[in-house]
Design a protein around this motif. Sequence first.
Motif, PDB file in Angstrom:
ATOM      1  N   GLU B  23       0.828  -1.208   0.000  1.00  0.00           N
ATOM      2  CA  GLU B  23       0.000   0.000   0.000  1.00  0.00           C
ATOM      3  C   GLU B  23       0.867   1.264   0.000  1.00  0.00           C
ATOM      4  N   ILE B  24       1.950   1.227   0.781  1.00  0.00           N
ATOM      5  CA  ILE B  24       2.852   2.388   0.866  1.00  0.00           C
ATOM      6  C   ILE B  24       3.497   2.641  -0.501  1.00  0.00           C
ATOM      7  N   ILE B  25       3.949   1.563  -1.146  1.00  0.00           N
ATOM      8  CA  ILE B  25       4.635   1.710  -2.437  1.00  0.00           C
ATOM      9  C   ILE B  25       3.649   2.201  -3.508  1.00  0.00           C
ATOM     10  N   ALA B  26       2.399   1.767  -3.410  1.00  0.00           N
ATOM     11  CA  ALA B  26       1.387   2.227  -4.379  1.00  0.00           C
ATOM     12  C   ALA B  26       1.134   3.729  -4.211  1.00  0.00           C
ATOM     13  N   ALA B  27       1.004   4.174  -2.950  1.00  0.00           N
ATOM     14  CA  ALA B  27       0.799   5.604  -2.714  1.00  0.00           C
ATOM     15  C   ALA B  27       2.006   6.402  -3.182  1.00  0.00           C
ATOM     16  N   ASN B  28       3.182   5.840  -2.934  1.00  0.00           N
ATOM     17  CA  ASN B  28       4.415   6.506  -3.365  1.00  0.00           C
ATOM     18  C   ASN B  28       4.479   6.615  -4.887  1.00  0.00           C
ATOM     19  N   ALA B  29       3.953   5.588  -5.572  1.00  0.00           N
ATOM     20  CA  ALA B  29       3.950   5.627  -7.044  1.00  0.00           C
ATOM     21  C   ALA B  29       3.122   6.803  -7.548  1.00  0.00           C
ATOM     22  N   ASP B  30       2.019   7.110  -6.857  1.00  0.00           N
ATOM     23  CA  ASP B  30       1.218   8.289  -7.215  1.00  0.00           C
ATOM     24  C   ASP B  30       2.058   9.568  -7.090  1.00  0.00           C
ATOM     25  N   ASP B  31       2.781   9.670  -5.946  1.00  0.00           N
ATOM     26  CA  ASP B  31       3.630  10.852  -5.744  1.00  0.00           C
ATOM     27  C   ASP B  31       4.692  10.950  -6.840  1.00  0.00           C
ATOM     28  N   LEU B  32       5.304   9.800  -7.164  1.00  0.00           N
ATOM     29  CA  LEU B  32       6.366   9.808  -8.178  1.00  0.00           C
ATOM     30  C   LEU B  32       5.811  10.244  -9.536  1.00  0.00           C
ATOM     31  N   GLU B  33       4.609   9.745  -9.875  1.00  0.00           N
ATOM     32  CA  GLU B  33       4.006  10.098 -11.160  1.00  0.00           C
ATOM     33  C   GLU B  33       3.729  11.606 -11.210  1.00  0.00           C
ATOM     34  N   ARG B  34       3.164  12.118 -10.096  1.00  0.00           N
ATOM     35  CA  ARG B  34       2.899  13.546 -10.028  1.00  0.00           C
ATOM     36  C   ARG B  34       4.213  14.337 -10.098  1.00  0.00           C
ATOM     37  N   GLY B  35       5.236  13.822  -9.405  1.00  0.00           N
ATOM     38  CA  GLY B  35       6.534  14.491  -9.421  1.00  0.00           C
ATOM     39  C   GLY B  35       7.126  14.566 -10.813  1.00  0.00           C
ATOM     40  N   ARG B  36       7.031  13.439 -11.555  1.00  0.00           N
ATOM     41  CA  ARG B  36       7.550  13.442 -12.927  1.00  0.00           C
ATOM     42  C   ARG B  36       6.786  14.456 -13.768  1.00  0.00           C
ATOM     43  N   ALA B  37       5.445  14.475 -13.590  1.00  0.00           N
ATOM     44  CA  ALA B  37       4.613  15.395 -14.379  1.00  0.00           C
ATOM     45  C   ALA B  37       4.953  16.851 -14.064  1.00  0.00           C
ATOM     46  N   SER B  41      13.417  17.029 -10.253  1.00  0.00           N
ATOM     47  CA  SER B  41      14.713  16.533 -10.739  1.00  0.00           C
ATOM     48  C   SER B  41      14.877  15.052 -10.401  1.00  0.00           C
ATOM     49  N   ASP B  42      15.803  14.391 -11.109  1.00  0.00           N
ATOM     50  CA  ASP B  42      16.074  12.977 -10.834  1.00  0.00           C
ATOM     51  C   ASP B  42      16.505  12.781  -9.380  1.00  0.00           C
ATOM     52  N   GLY B  43      17.302  13.733  -8.864  1.00  0.00           N
ATOM     53  CA  GLY B  43      17.758  13.618  -7.477  1.00  0.00           C
ATOM     54  C   GLY B  43      16.593  13.643  -6.496  1.00  0.00           C
ATOM     55  N   LEU B  44      15.659  14.578  -6.705  1.00  0.00           N
ATOM     56  CA  LEU B  44      14.503  14.670  -5.809  1.00  0.00           C
ATOM     57  C   LEU B  44      13.603  13.450  -5.949  1.00  0.00           C
ATOM     58  N   LEU B  45      13.441  12.979  -7.200  1.00  0.00           N
ATOM     59  CA  LEU B  45      12.621  11.774  -7.404  1.00  0.00           C
ATOM     60  C   LEU B  45      13.236  10.589  -6.671  1.00  0.00           C
ATOM     61  N   ASP B  46      14.581  10.510  -6.676  1.00  0.00           N
ATOM     62  CA  ASP B  46      15.232   9.403  -5.982  1.00  0.00           C
ATOM     63  C   ASP B  46      14.999   9.497  -4.476  1.00  0.00           C
ATOM     64  N   ARG B  47      15.059  10.711  -3.932  1.00  0.00           N
ATOM     65  CA  ARG B  47      14.819  10.872  -2.488  1.00  0.00           C
ATOM     66  C   ARG B  47      13.378  10.542  -2.115  1.00  0.00           C
ATOM     67  N   LEU B  48      12.488  10.803  -3.050  1.00  0.00           N
ATOM     68  CA  LEU B  48      11.061  10.572  -2.824  1.00  0.00           C
ATOM     69  C   LEU B  48      10.692   9.084  -2.900  1.00  0.00           C
ATOM     70  N   ARG B  49      11.459   8.312  -3.704  1.00  0.00           N
ATOM     71  CA  ARG B  49      11.086   6.931  -4.059  1.00  0.00           C
ATOM     72  C   ARG B  49      11.128   5.974  -2.870  1.00  0.00           C
ATOM     73  N   LEU B  50      10.082   5.179  -2.711  1.00  0.00           N
ATOM     74  CA  LEU B  50      10.062   4.056  -1.759  1.00  0.00           C
ATOM     75  C   LEU B  50       9.851   2.769  -2.536  1.00  0.00           C
ATOM     76  N   ASP B  51      10.722   1.774  -2.271  1.00  0.00           N
ATOM     77  CA  ASP B  51      10.491   0.441  -2.835  1.00  0.00           C
ATOM     78  C   ASP B  51      10.521  -0.541  -1.662  1.00  0.00           C
ATOM     79  N   GLU B  52      10.416  -1.830  -1.950  1.00  0.00           N
ATOM     80  CA  GLU B  52      10.311  -2.792  -0.852  1.00  0.00           C
ATOM     81  C   GLU B  52      11.536  -2.724   0.070  1.00  0.00           C
ATOM     82  N   ALA B  53      12.729  -2.585  -0.559  1.00  0.00           N
ATOM     83  CA  ALA B  53      13.953  -2.530   0.246  1.00  0.00           C
ATOM     84  C   ALA B  53      13.939  -1.296   1.155  1.00  0.00           C
ATOM     85  N   ARG B  54      13.479  -0.168   0.617  1.00  0.00           N
ATOM     86  CA  ARG B  54      13.494   1.054   1.430  1.00  0.00           C
ATOM     87  C   ARG B  54      12.446   1.018   2.546  1.00  0.00           C
ATOM     88  N   VAL B  55      11.291   0.432   2.287  1.00  0.00           N
ATOM     89  CA  VAL B  55      10.311   0.269   3.360  1.00  0.00           C
ATOM     90  C   VAL B  55      10.880  -0.657   4.432  1.00  0.00           C
TER      91      VAL B  55
END
Lengths: 395, 395
Positions: B23-37, B41-55
Amino acid sequence: MTTARKNAALAAIADGLEAASTEIIAANADDLERGRATGLSDGLLDRLRLDEARVGALAAAVRDVIALPDPVGTVVRGSRLPNGIQLSEVRVPFGVVGAIYEARPNVTVDIAALALKSGNAVLLRGGSAAESSNRVLVATLQQALRSTGLPPEAVQTIDAHGRAGATALMRARGFVDVLIPRGSADLIQTVVRESTVPVIETGAGVVHIVLDATADEQLAVDIVHNAKVQRPSVCNAVETVLVHRDAAARLLPPVLEALRASGVIVRGDERARALDPDLPLATDDDFATEHMALELSVAVVDDLDAALAHIRRFSTQHTESIITRDMANAERFLAEVDSAVVMVNASTRFSDGGEFGFGAEVGISTQKLHARGPMGLPELTSTKWIVRGAGQVRG
Amino acid sequence: MTTARKNAALAAIADGLEAASTEIIAANADDLERGRATGLSDGLLDRLRLDEARVGALAAAVRDVIALPDPVGTVVRGSRLPNGIQLSEVRVPFGVVGAIYEARPNVTVDIAALALKSGNAVLLRGGSAAESSNRVLVATLQQALRSTGLPPEAVQTIDAHGRAGATALMRARGFVDVLIPRGSADLIQTVVRESTVPVIETGAGVVHIVLDATADEQLAVDIVHNAKVQRPSVCNAVETVLVHRDAAARLLPPVLEALRASGVIVRGDERARALDPDLPLATDDDFATEHMALELSVAVVDDLDAALAHIRRFSTQHTESIITRDMANAERFLAEVDSAVVMVNASTRFSDGGEFGFGAEVGISTQKLHARGPMGLPELTSTKWIVRGAGQVRG
């Protein structure tokens, strides 16, 4: 700066104040005359007044600061890390301490002496009502610094810059390390609101004493009387007494009798008035007021929970005390009352740097950051981490 | 609140984060999509990103906090006064900690875990770019609190209130006890300027290493290289190297060679360029910049006085180190450099709560009030004075 050099400068300041007594009193007379012309109250005029005895007391207070231990260089904590690095946290001066205060010229000398002893330079902004007094006092302090080889700029007044100077001082983050307002609640709130420089708030004391169901009568009478009457004009004097309903009939009459015998005006809530119809009604305004005078409010509460709720609502988080023989209630009170100083079976008048053994008091902090409660010299310092290595790099 | 109950809640939080990973990664995907739109920057997107390892790493960090000693209740100092009063200063929670930060959802969990362990409630204001992630993270934390019988309101986000919420948080003096900004210099300066709530400033690091005349070559090369290259994107990485003129010809070539071999872009002042004409010119802007990248400036200085003057002018008072075999110069550097952490013969990368043995780091304070340098759990507490008497009154 060594302790010896700082103490030599303080000794020169004390001597210099005594030598300049006539000049200081003459400048103060100008302030007093102007104050009378502008309609300052008798109370303010008294705070403003310097005579020979008061100048002598200022010099004596500076000599007391000489006797205090120097906090600078004290090791707060330290350890040898597994990689061989020696780590220590030591006390260092803040750098520049700012002070904004009202028409009390003694604050000029007090704050300067404490700041110098703790290794700080100090920027003073006194009230315009004391401008002449402060000008001569600061000149005297600077001359004493010069005579002992210290930079006279370590003590400066910005009084000549008026309100613009005060505003600049409050905005001098990065140049001034900490700002201490001393005076009325209005002054303190203005400084808190306007400053970008970190502030240590020395706030008002709406101080409570709770008389629990099991309170000893003699303790209740003695402590409430002492906390109100021994010196009513200070922030650790009690303003409100909350008495448990099971003890109200037993404790209120002797407490009220002792207070009235010393001329205290007591107001009560409806439940207290049911026991003593002579009590004028205490309003929420009364419960929220720091009287700084022989005035006090009482309320009857159902239990400790009700007392804690009243304190949460009206306390300024300065000092509160409970009189009780019930140690469970005592511990609960100590744990749950969120004030700088919490007490069991003691007069709130002990909430004081001198009584705590600090030797001098910078003020009583009612904020939670950096310093809480009575502040001594160590509270006028920051710390610095010292790392001693032998070539270590991080893996 | 007992340590056991707080630790049980933290364990439930760690478990809850792992259970809600999808659920967390799905919500994060929304943020990432909005961020890309919106062109993050790539750096900020990387800081924003959550994946299974980061959770998983977030949950592990919470479990690390469980292992830390509870600072609440620790006796800082105490004494028995001559009148029989027992006086002690004990650590207590601040009450409510506020945090304002940018698009790093890991801060949401880190700050909440540290605040809860130190007994505080926490009000979070994250960046709008991470709003979906933070909403799910806070809901997960609140559910874990509820499941262990703690009030879920102890962790709240005000993200839904937008900028007005942030402004209200900064003005909530008396309701919020301390505010911690985390993020860019701009964000931190805004919070410092706008807040009436006391702020702990975790500022930028324009970090210096001084290579003294007697510096050992191997130490100079190893420490400068480690301080820049081991992790260039953090605040304790070195930004400027000042080399004594008597050692410049000996030390600059091997230091520059090691840096360039790791891809560091080095700029130099005119005197450094006289020794190495390939160096682009370092301007005052370069000397004032926290690069957070593989970039570094060097300058040649006449002596320790000149090095100290450069540091006074450009340092952010975070961390500075001297490489020297001259212990008189070492002690002078430690005494005179007014920074949170000062070092001899060690990499500036050790300026870190984990390295100092704190177990976790709340941030590195560059202000002098309350906390200076790396902050651990005790820095998230205030203190309270406890007075236990037997009827004492003040004479």
